[in-house]
Motif scaffolding. Sequence first.
Motif, PDB file in Angstrom:
ATOM      1  N   UNK A 147      -7.334  11.373  -0.182  1.00  0.00           N
ATOM      2  CA  UNK A 147      -8.668  10.627  -0.336  1.00  0.00           C
ATOM      3  C   UNK A 147      -8.871  10.712  -1.597  1.00  0.00           C
ATOM      4  N   UNK A 148      -8.403  11.191  -2.610  1.00  0.00           N
ATOM      5  CA  UNK A 148      -8.811  10.770  -3.864  1.00  0.00           C
ATOM      6  C   UNK A 148      -7.925   9.647  -4.512  1.00  0.00           C
ATOM      7  N   UNK A 149      -6.691   8.757  -4.067  1.00  0.00           N
ATOM      8  CA  UNK A 149      -6.199   8.387  -4.270  1.00  0.00           C
ATOM      9  C   UNK A 149      -5.646   7.327  -3.238  1.00  0.00           C
ATOM     10  N   UNK A 150      -5.627   6.855  -2.204  1.00  0.00           N
ATOM     11  CA  UNK A 150      -5.592   6.110  -1.316  1.00  0.00           C
ATOM     12  C   UNK A 150      -6.738   5.755  -0.761  1.00  0.00           C
ATOM     13  N   UNK A 151      -7.879   6.588  -0.746  1.00  0.00           N
ATOM     14  CA  UNK A 151      -9.726   6.301   0.432  1.00  0.00           C
ATOM     15  C   UNK A 151     -10.976   6.416  -1.235  1.00  0.00           C
ATOM     16  N   UNK A 152     -10.121   5.356  -2.210  1.00  0.00           N
ATOM     17  CA  UNK A 152     -11.550   5.337  -2.762  1.00  0.00           C
ATOM     18  C   UNK A 152     -11.812   4.519  -3.176  1.00  0.00           C
ATOM     19  N   UNK A 153     -12.839   4.203  -3.561  1.00  0.00           N
ATOM     20  CA  UNK A 153     -13.858   3.422  -3.637  1.00  0.00           C
ATOM     21  C   UNK A 153     -13.563   1.748  -4.871  1.00  0.00           C
ATOM     22  N   UNK A 154     -13.666   1.279  -4.508  1.00  0.00           N
ATOM     23  CA  UNK A 154     -13.195  -0.084  -5.854  1.00  0.00           C
ATOM     24  C   UNK A 154     -14.997   0.359  -7.216  1.00  0.00           C
ATOM     25  N   UNK A 155     -15.434   0.561  -7.877  1.00  0.00           N
ATOM     26  CA  UNK A 155     -16.212   0.581  -9.226  1.00  0.00           C
ATOM     27  C   UNK A 155     -16.245  -0.261  -8.661  1.00  0.00           C
ATOM     28  N   UNK A 167       0.738  -0.846  -0.157  1.00  0.00           N
ATOM     29  CA  UNK A 167      -0.056  -0.050   0.116  1.00  0.00           C
ATOM     30  C   UNK A 167       0.334   1.251  -0.222  1.00  0.00           C
ATOM     31  N   UNK A 168       1.848   1.343   0.481  1.00  0.00           N
ATOM     32  CA  UNK A 168       3.292   2.106   0.523  1.00  0.00           C
ATOM     33  C   UNK A 168       2.294   3.540   1.714  1.00  0.00           C
ATOM     34  N   UNK A 169       1.076   2.640   2.873  1.00  0.00           N
ATOM     35  CA  UNK A 169       0.811   3.482   3.915  1.00  0.00           C
ATOM     36  C   UNK A 169       1.209   3.194   5.235  1.00  0.00           C
ATOM     37  N   UNK A 170       1.381   3.552   6.261  1.00  0.00           N
ATOM     38  CA  UNK A 170       2.156   3.369   7.146  1.00  0.00           C
ATOM     39  C   UNK A 170       0.823   2.728   8.169  1.00  0.00           C
TER      40      UNK A 170
END
Lengths: 620, 78
Positions: free
Chosen positions: A556-564, A88-91
């Motif tokens: 939000x626009x990149x990491x918290x996007x709901x999959x279509x 994810x590249x997230x912490x």
Amino acid sequence: MTLGGFAGTILVVDLTRGVITKEPLDPGLARDFIGGLGLTVKLAYDNLGPGTDALAPENPIVLGAGTLVGTDLPASSRLFSITKLPTSGTIGWSGAGGVTFACMLKNAGYDQIVIKGRADRPVYLEIIDDRVTLRDASPLWGLGVSATCEALWKDYERPTGVVAIGQGGENLVKFSMAYVDRIATLGRGGFGAVMGSKNLKAIVARGSRGVSVADRKGYKALRKSIFERMRAYPHLKEWQEMGLINSFPFVEKETYLHIKKRRVACVSCPIGCKDVVEIRDGDLKGQVVCSSSAINLFTPIIYGMKDYREAIKLIADLDEYGLDMFEFMGLMVFAKALAEEGLIPRDRAEPQIAVESLGSMEAWAGKIARREGLGDVLADGFPGVIEAFGEKAEALAPALVKGMHPYAGPGAALPWHLFGTMELGQVLDPRGPHVGSSGSPTYFARRPLEVFPKHLDRMGVPEDEIAGLLPRGDEGEITGLSVGGLLRHSHRWFAILGSLGVCARAQINRFYSASFCAQAYEAVTGIETPVSALRERADRAWTLLRLANLREGFQREREEVLPRKWFGDRGFQDYVSEEPLTVGESEQMIDDYYREWDWDPKTGVPTQRALDRLGLQGLK
Amino acid sequence: MSKYRILTDDAKCTGCLRCQLACSQAYQKSFNPSAARVRVDFLGVDCAIRFTEECVACGLCADNCLYGALEKSAEGGA
């Protein structure tokens, strides 16, 4: 100030320099972040420089045992970690049933371990009371998880706890995990690769210092009350007998009982959700397999494998390599589709990718773990495959969140279709698609809304806030549910339990309440802790995790996007109405989640007011 | 003469160490599995329960076992 419960020392390990230091735990910090998960977040925030690559030496691993770990309160044995995760590249947090490791770490005298740098050769970290040493792991390098644990247990008498990686972690497979005592998984999202990148094969811990509580009389009364409730619970024996198969009957009860050898529990746990099974017949007769749960052993059946014995063998192989089964199975379905479309050339997809075939899957697990041929591409997970095979491949990919395969929802291993907190939580947990932090009454689909207030009260949601989550009609009946708002409280409840070191499984946390947690924390540590203070400290920890990610450029626009792919005829349904969920409705839930946290409802950045309330001013 | 006779069933033991925690808390005033008078040995995938010479068969370990691996009988042991 001497605190009960805490061991009182943070271990700082610099692998590059081979230097180990012991730092006293600041009692004020312990109080402000509770301990366990909360303290782990704080230490990671302080030790992780922005923009660090997940597999760079500068990415620290922070591991911690909760405040109640080592006591005999039920299932208080959790181990948590914070690090930047490579997929994810997230912490993100990683958590595991601590089996014996977390209890032994506390008994050795340490609450937290901060591991920095990279060793110049394979090492393992030995923690035996005061003796903390880096040892040569060359003989262990190349071994699987169980083999590593067994080898270490020959030298260190059990119940020495072991955290170890397999070949997947050594070879930096992006979806490799570490395992605790060979049986509990730690770190979907690539925690194993982070250990591997540091040449850190394992950590062993054993101690004999003991864990003391500050108020023994108060503790005794609390302990008595929770055990009386637990012993009186009519389904306790059923859980002990059947484990998680009780909730997820992937196979017939008789099949499970046929192979069941014994149940394994983490220290102090009354359920014992882990399994040892033995295949009793067929070509695989005699194979004994340890697993974080029997339900995991049957997962390949969901993907088309017919013989449950072959399914068990495949999961045992994946566990030995230290690979996340959900990501592996999802990737193999994806790779098969790419091969069928000709996007992966035939000569690279050898042996033929057949998800239902044990032989094929075993071969591919090995190729991925060793990064051989196409396995080298697959080892980088969905983002790596999409990068290698382009836009046409991306169109065939399943729903992805932060580059990973959600394991609950349409087209996933767990085909839950009602959109409750666990489903939304797969998008809003910073670590990536995981349901562990998002438990709430929506865990049980179609539970009557009338029972929600009781459970929300148990989770510590103040009464006036419950009213906002559960709108009522003219006659007082509950007419709806704010899934986003409720998820905020799930995350706080998870932060409380994780910081205490208590298992968040529904079967366990049903016996705990925020009020009980506050009293237990106070009795164990001696720190005055009204429920409101416990809530605030948990909010501080979860908000700091948010800030750590925002500092990395998390959006939000990149990491918290709901999959279509979660929407449409075969997509998720609204939890209450069971009508197909729309993108707009679910986006609104994210707004609600942010708003409930007092974060900007559009960007998810904590407001100044929220930061001031939590004493996090000046942190971005 | 001990207060109880402690019966063990290794097959039911899950390795939760609740017995060791209870014992050490009672006699050492801290939760310390290594100081307990009852011990769970991990043998491969199996568990085996044993008692140290200091054990007085007070029955606390059995009271705290939730899996039926330790039970106490009213009949005192030697």
